[in-house]
Design a protein around this motif. Structure first.
Motif, short mmCIF file in Angstrom:
data_model
loop_
_atom_site.label_atom_id
_atom_site.label_comp_id
_atom_site.label_asym_id
_atom_site.label_seq_id
_atom_site.Cartn_x
_atom_site.Cartn_y
_atom_site.Cartn_z
N LYS A 89 0.85 -1.18 0.00
CA LYS A 89 0.00 0.00 0.00
C LYS A 89 0.89 1.24 0.00
O LYS A 89 2.06 1.19 0.37
N LYS A 90 0.30 2.35 -0.38
CA LYS A 90 1.00 3.64 -0.36
C LYS A 90 1.65 3.84 1.01
O LYS A 90 1.03 3.62 2.04
N GLY A 91 2.93 4.23 1.00
CA GLY A 91 3.66 4.48 2.23
C GLY A 91 4.49 3.32 2.72
O GLY A 91 5.42 3.51 3.50
N ASN A 92 4.19 2.08 2.27
CA ASN A 92 4.98 0.93 2.70
C ASN A 92 6.43 1.07 2.28
O ASN A 92 6.72 1.59 1.20
N SER A 93 7.33 0.58 3.11
CA SER A 93 8.75 0.54 2.78
C SER A 93 9.08 -0.80 2.13
O SER A 93 8.63 -1.85 2.61
N VAL A 94 9.84 -0.75 1.04
CA VAL A 94 10.26 -1.97 0.36
C VAL A 94 11.71 -1.84 -0.09
O VAL A 94 12.21 -0.75 -0.35
#
Length: 140
Positions: free
Chosen positions: A70-75
């Motif tokens: 989702k928007k904002g997740n760190s990957v």
């Protein structure tokens, strides 16, 4: 001499992944990823410089992105740079540089973005490194 085309990025999603399925059922996901560098300029001010990257995931990685990112997740992303060229309606040449990911590690949500955290009871592959199988029959 052989060349190397390798990209490693650690950043935050700028939007939810857009996932589509090709006629043959193959999933492809697209999203933007922001990476930010911080430095101190000559005046002693702290400066943040953000770069935006177009990320493309295929097959299983696209399915995982659709379910969990989702928007904002760190990957964490590993992949290669790919530049596409096309012509717009007026016949002007356009270019797009994408990162074709073959490895992804989900690191969680951006601080304060709790709405994007999957249900703890689900089988979330969070913090696991996911790799695309070595299938070379990509449609490009």
């Amino acid at each position: 001499m052989a060349g190397v085309n390798k990209v490693i990025l650690l950043g935050n999603l700028g939007k939810d992944p857009e996932v589509r399925h090709l006629d043959n059922g193959v999933a492809v996901a697209n999203f933007s990823l922001a990476t930010t560098e911080s430095y101190t300029n000559k005046q002693g001010d702290r400066v943040n410089q953000t770069e935006w990257h177009n990320i493309v995931l295929w097959r299983g990685l696209a399915d995982i992105a659709e379910k969990y990112l989702k928007k904002g997740n760190s990957v964490y992303i590993e992949g290669k740079i790919s530049t596409r060229k096309w012509e717009d309606k007026e016949g002007n040449s356009k270019y797009s540089t994408d990162i074709i990911a073959d490895k992804m590690t989900m690191l969680g949500s951006k601080q304060g973005n709790t709405s994007s955290t999957p249900n703890q009871d689900s089988e979330t592959p969070s913090l696991e490194t996911l790799e695309e199988s070595g299938n070379d029959d990509l449609p490009f």
